[in-house]
Enzyme design. Structure first.
Site, PDB file in Angstrom:
ATOM      1  N   CYS A  20       0.897  -1.231   0.039  1.00  0.00           N
ATOM      2  CA  CYS A  20       0.001  -0.122   0.059  1.00  0.00           C
ATOM      3  C   CYS A  20       0.747   1.114  -0.056  1.00  0.00           C
ATOM      4  O   CYS A  20       1.508   1.514   0.834  1.00  0.00           O
ATOM      5  CB  CYS A  20      -1.081   0.006   1.348  1.00  0.00           C
ATOM      6  SG  CYS A  20      -1.736   1.519   1.568  1.00  0.00           S
ATOM      7  N   CYS A  31       0.197   3.729   2.864  1.00  0.00           N
ATOM      8  CA  CYS A  31       0.584   3.318   4.211  1.00  0.00           C
ATOM      9  C   CYS A  31       1.756   3.600   4.316  1.00  0.00           C
ATOM     10  O   CYS A  31       2.482   4.142   5.492  1.00  0.00           O
ATOM     11  CB  CYS A  31       0.373   1.836   4.235  1.00  0.00           C
ATOM     12  SG  CYS A  31      -1.436   1.230   4.054  1.00  0.00           S
TER      13      CYS A  31
END
Length: 172
Positions: free
Chosen positions: A95, A98
């Protein structure tokens, strides 16, 4: 292989970590790898009580801003039962957002100087925890205090928003 791993772990300990070890774990070199010419009885441990520095948390070798959750028991012990508020960062290694939010969140937690901790949960490794807390997108941050969810958000936030979120969670 295990011996090499152990040696690598010993060599990577910082001086601060070694000084914080309790004296009961003091290690005296007694193996054939010792370079000392003194007999074993004459060798003083470099971790003897006279050489150790007291630590505020002697059972914790490295006190960081955040920790990775290992399993359900670890989550229960370090998050649910924590006396401090805990920010739980549900993330994934693939991600992109993230990877941006993680360091920002750690910085916001670090500014609080020990009044809050941060747990990192990889949703690919701990799918059960993600399902239990209703995580449907990453990054998701859930704040807990005393085992109860007290706040959450999904997505990236800037540093100002993160600072205010963390301050609100600790009741500042």
């Amino acid at each position: 292989m295990a011996q090499r791993f152990l040696l690598r772990r010993i060599w990577t300990l910082s001086t601060k970590d070694v000084r914080c070890l309790p004296a009961s774990i003091a290690i005296t070199p007694t193996s054939s790898f010792s370079t000392s010419l003194k007999p074993p009885a004459a060798r003083a441990s470099f971790l003897s009580p006279s050489h150790t520095v007291p630590c505020s948390h002697p059972h914790i070798l490295h006190r960081g801003v955040s920790f990775n959750v290992q399993d359900d028991d670890d989550f229960t012990e370090r998050v649910i039962k924590s006396q401090l508020p805990v920010l739980i960062d549900f993330h994934a290694h693939w991600c992109g957002p993230c990877k941006v939010l993680g360091p920002r969140l750690e910085k916001a937690v670090q500014k609080q100087k020990g009044r809050v901790t941060m747990a990192k949960v990889d949703i690919d490794e701990h799918t059960d925890l993600a399902i239990k807390y209703g995580v449907t997108a990453v990054p998701t941050v859930i704040a807990m205090r005393g085992g109860d969810v007290v706040g959450e958000f999904v997505g990236i936030k800037d540093e100002t928003d993160l600072d205010s979120f963390v301050s609100r969670i600790i009741g500042k």
